[in-house]
Write a protein that holds these residues in place. Structure first.
Motif, PDB file in Angstrom:
ATOM      1  N   ARG A 173     -42.886  27.800  38.574  1.00  0.00           N
ATOM      2  CA  ARG A 173     -43.245  28.101  37.194  1.00  0.00           C
ATOM      3  C   ARG A 173     -42.739  26.998  36.275  1.00  0.00           C
ATOM      4  O   ARG A 173     -41.553  26.657  36.317  1.00  0.00           O
ATOM      5  N   PRO A 174     -43.601  26.429  35.395  1.00  0.00           N
ATOM      6  CA  PRO A 174     -43.118  25.438  34.414  1.00  0.00           C
ATOM      7  C   PRO A 174     -42.141  26.089  33.438  1.00  0.00           C
ATOM      8  O   PRO A 174     -42.345  27.221  32.996  1.00  0.00           O
ATOM      9  N   SER A 175     -41.062  25.380  33.112  1.00  0.00           N
ATOM     10  CA  SER A 175     -40.044  25.953  32.232  1.00  0.00           C
ATOM     11  C   SER A 175     -40.399  25.810  30.760  1.00  0.00           C
ATOM     12  O   SER A 175     -40.031  26.643  29.951  1.00  0.00           O
ATOM     13  N   ARG A 176     -41.090  24.740  30.386  1.00  0.00           N
ATOM     14  CA  ARG A 176     -41.453  24.451  28.992  1.00  0.00           C
ATOM     15  C   ARG A 176     -40.222  24.230  28.118  1.00  0.00           C
ATOM     16  O   ARG A 176     -40.314  24.324  26.902  1.00  0.00           O
ATOM     17  N   HIS A 177     -39.068  23.929  28.715  1.00  0.00           N
ATOM     18  CA  HIS A 177     -37.864  23.706  27.924  1.00  0.00           C
ATOM     19  C   HIS A 177     -37.861  22.291  27.358  1.00  0.00           C
ATOM     20  O   HIS A 177     -38.204  21.333  28.055  1.00  0.00           O
ATOM     21  N   ARG A 178     -37.451  22.169  26.086  1.00  0.00           N
ATOM     22  CA  ARG A 178     -37.272  20.869  25.456  1.00  0.00           C
ATOM     23  C   ARG A 178     -35.923  20.858  24.770  1.00  0.00           C
ATOM     24  O   ARG A 178     -35.471  21.884  24.262  1.00  0.00           O
ATOM     25  N   TYR A 179     -35.267  19.677  24.740  1.00  0.00           N
ATOM     26  CA  TYR A 179     -33.876  19.619  24.324  1.00  0.00           C
ATOM     27  C   TYR A 179     -33.643  18.715  23.119  1.00  0.00           C
ATOM     28  O   TYR A 179     -32.503  18.577  22.682  1.00  0.00           O
ATOM     29  N   GLY A 180     -34.659  18.103  22.579  1.00  0.00           N
ATOM     30  CA  GLY A 180     -34.475  17.229  21.433  1.00  0.00           C
ATOM     31  C   GLY A 180     -33.928  15.860  21.779  1.00  0.00           C
ATOM     32  O   GLY A 180     -33.593  15.084  20.883  1.00  0.00           O
ATOM     33  N   ILE A 181     -33.802  15.557  23.064  1.00  0.00           N
ATOM     34  CA  ILE A 181     -33.337  14.250  23.536  1.00  0.00           C
ATOM     35  C   ILE A 181     -34.502  13.605  24.284  1.00  0.00           C
ATOM     36  O   ILE A 181     -34.968  14.157  25.284  1.00  0.00           O
ATOM     37  N   PRO A 182     -35.025  12.473  23.796  1.00  0.00           N
ATOM     38  CA  PRO A 182     -36.263  11.902  24.377  1.00  0.00           C
ATOM     39  C   PRO A 182     -36.184  11.711  25.892  1.00  0.00           C
ATOM     40  O   PRO A 182     -37.127  12.038  26.609  1.00  0.00           O
ATOM     41  N   GLU A 183     -35.067  11.184  26.394  1.00  0.00           N
ATOM     42  CA  GLU A 183     -34.973  10.934  27.826  1.00  0.00           C
ATOM     43  C   GLU A 183     -34.999  12.240  28.630  1.00  0.00           C
ATOM     44  O   GLU A 183     -35.698  12.359  29.639  1.00  0.00           O
ATOM     45  N   LEU A 184     -34.234  13.239  28.175  1.00  0.00           N
ATOM     46  CA  LEU A 184     -34.218  14.519  28.885  1.00  0.00           C
ATOM     47  C   LEU A 184     -35.546  15.248  28.733  1.00  0.00           C
ATOM     48  O   LEU A 184     -36.002  15.917  29.669  1.00  0.00           O
ATOM     49  N   ASP A 185     -36.177  15.123  27.557  1.00  0.00           N
ATOM     50  CA  ASP A 185     -37.490  15.751  27.381  1.00  0.00           C
ATOM     51  C   ASP A 185     -38.516  15.120  28.317  1.00  0.00           C
ATOM     52  O   ASP A 185     -39.417  15.809  28.821  1.00  0.00           O
ATOM     53  N   ARG A 186     -38.390  13.815  28.545  1.00  0.00           N
ATOM     54  CA  ARG A 186     -39.298  13.142  29.473  1.00  0.00           C
ATOM     55  C   ARG A 186     -39.122  13.693  30.894  1.00  0.00           C
ATOM     56  O   ARG A 186     -40.101  13.966  31.598  1.00  0.00           O
ATOM     57  N   VAL A 187     -37.858  13.872  31.312  1.00  0.00           N
ATOM     58  CA  VAL A 187     -37.595  14.447  32.638  1.00  0.00           C
ATOM     59  C   VAL A 187     -38.149  15.863  32.721  1.00  0.00           C
ATOM     60  O   VAL A 187     -38.752  16.262  33.731  1.00  0.00           O
ATOM     61  N   ALA A 188     -37.957  16.654  31.649  1.00  0.00           N
ATOM     62  CA  ALA A 188     -38.466  18.024  31.649  1.00  0.00           C
ATOM     63  C   ALA A 188     -39.991  18.052  31.746  1.00  0.00           C
ATOM     64  O   ALA A 188     -40.567  18.893  32.445  1.00  0.00           O
ATOM     65  N   GLN A 189     -40.664  17.123  31.043  1.00  0.00           N
ATOM     66  CA  GLN A 189     -42.122  17.057  31.135  1.00  0.00           C
ATOM     67  C   GLN A 189     -42.574  16.710  32.548  1.00  0.00           C
ATOM     68  O   GLN A 189     -43.545  17.294  33.065  1.00  0.00           O
ATOM     69  N   VAL A 190     -41.886  15.769  33.181  1.00  0.00           N
ATOM     70  CA  VAL A 190     -42.249  15.395  34.558  1.00  0.00           C
ATOM     71  C   VAL A 190     -42.051  16.586  35.494  1.00  0.00           C
ATOM     72  O   VAL A 190     -42.898  16.863  36.363  1.00  0.00           O
TER      73      VAL A 190
END
Length: 425
Positions: A173-190
């Motif tokens: 299941r995709p988490s759809r979590h975002r953290y406001g940090i571009p690098e971590l958001d990129r990892v979350a998107q991947v």
């Protein structure tokens, strides 16, 4: 990670405080001492002027007024004369702890002003204490910011680690979590995209397993029926041989079905379409299904134009016809007629029975997955339409009563100049 962030931030803050605080303390100390010396020098100069004025006015100096005007000062005033006059005001500071400034006029008046150095040092200590307090406050703020920043970085990383572990365990299941940090958001998107691909892959695998079990049921039924015929005709060698050959054909057909399903799962079937004989496939299907229809008191008739060829795969087209015949057997009634016609742009194979037809509510959704009007699995027509589409053709419901399904295939010469349009349902 959190401990490293805290220690590194505290180290950087301590270095910054030392690089700024130590020079600032030295400068402040010197400024306070220089300011005290300048103040004493100014007082001595002012006293020289006052003594000169009192001398001109021929008024004596009042030591009490000088002590009130210059508190905490030790003042010595010398006037040149014969003998010299001397005036002393205040209490002298301890020996070795005094700060002294002198002033002298042209008329021979000499003034010396002293004060206790300990008072200046107390002021210096107070300022240094203030600097130290500010440095400690800066370190505390740095530690607080480091704690906040470490939590902001470590908690998302722990969350991402849990998501990755969940993907590894099969929960896609995709988490759809975002953290406001571009690098971590990129990892979350991947990770979300990977979860979506894994979910699609698992869905396709489950659908393939379901489709395979459904499609294999028909040839297994036919094979079982042939084996029963062999057992029943064990006293007639000719019949046994005939039924045995039919069982072999069923087994070969079962193998072909497995190959077709695997090819469809790999998305390779469209490129395998080739000219095939429609009559051969239909005769094979009618031969296999005719005993079943006769067993329930129904007829299976093959009609229409003969010697037609179309672009398809033998296994895929055979599965489509087998599904339509099984559907008519289970849900239809009366005689089932398989009719073949041809035109300049398509070859049409229609399967019609004399049953009650399809309900108006079910008809628009008849090819949707898990939709069945008679307690079936709801997979047969969906898979049949997919197999027809993989061969570049179409499967349509052209009439509801009597129910008629039509398979539209491209002609073998490849001259498909117009789009195939099904008749009204």
């Amino acid at each position: 990670m959190r401990r490293r962030l805290l220690s590194s931030t505290l180290l950087v803050a301590a270095i910054a405080v030392l690089l700024l605080g130590v020079p600032l303390g030295v400068v402040v100390s010197r400024l306070i001492v220089d300011e005290a010396a300048q103040e004493l020098r100014a007082e001595a100069t002012r006293l020289v002027g006052e003594v000169e004025y009192a001398r001109i006015q021929e008024t004596p100096l009042d030591p009490q007024q000088l002590e009130q005007k210059y508190p905490d000062r030790y003042i010595q005033i010398f006037e040149r004369g014969n003998p010299p006059k001397a005036t002393v005001v205040g209490t002298p500071p301890p020996s070795g702890q005094e700060m002294t400034e002198d002033a002298e006029s042209d008329s021979g008046i000499f003034v010396r002003v002293s004060r206790d150095r300990a008072q200046v040092e107390q002021d210096v200590y107070a300022r240094l204490l203030l600097i130290v307090a500010l440095a400690v406050a800066a370190l505390a703020v740095a530690v607080g910011l480091a704690i906040v920043q470490s939590r902001r970085l470590s908690l998302p990383l722990r969350d991402l680690a849990m998501i990755a572990e969940r993907l590894g365990s099969g929960d896609a299941r995709p988490s759809r979590h975002r953290y406001g940090i571009p690098e971590l958001d990129r990892v979350a998107q991947v990770l979300d995209r990977s979860a979506t691909r894994i979910s699609d892959l698992l869905t396709r695998e489950r659908e393939f397993a379901t489709d395979a079990s459904h499609q294999l049921r028909t040839p297994l039924t036919g094979l079982t029926m042939r084996l029963e015929e062999i057992v029943a005709a064990s006293d007639h060698p000719d019949v046994v041989r005939e039924e045995g050959e039919a069982a072999i054909v069923q087994a070969e057909r079962l193998t072909a079905v497995i190959d077709e399903l695997l090819a469809a799962a790999r998305r390779q079937r469209h490129s395998q379409a080739e000219p095939i004989s429609i009559d051969e496939v239909l005769v094979q299907q009618v031969t296999e299904w005719d005993p079943v229809f006769r067993g329930v008191g129904r007829r299976l008739v093959l009609a229409g134009t003969r010697d037609l060829k179309a672009l398809a795969t033998t296994g895929g087209f055979g599965q489509v016809i087998a599904t339509l015949l099984e559907n008519s057997l289970r849900h239809g009634g009366g005689t089932v007629t398989v009719t073949t016609t041809s035109g300049d742009n398509y070859v049409v194979i229609e399967v019609t029975d004399e049953g009650p037809g399809i309900d108006d509510e079910i008809a628009p959704k008849i090819f949707q997955r898990n939709v069945s009007g008679g307690g079936g699995t709801g997979l047969g027509l969906t898979l049949a339409r997919a197999l027809a589409a993989a061969d570049g053709g179409r499967l349509e419901l052209v009439r509801r009563r009597p129910v008629t399904f039509a398979v539209f295939l491209r002609p073998a010469d490849g001259q498909d100049r117009t789009r195939v349009v099904s008749g009204p349902a």
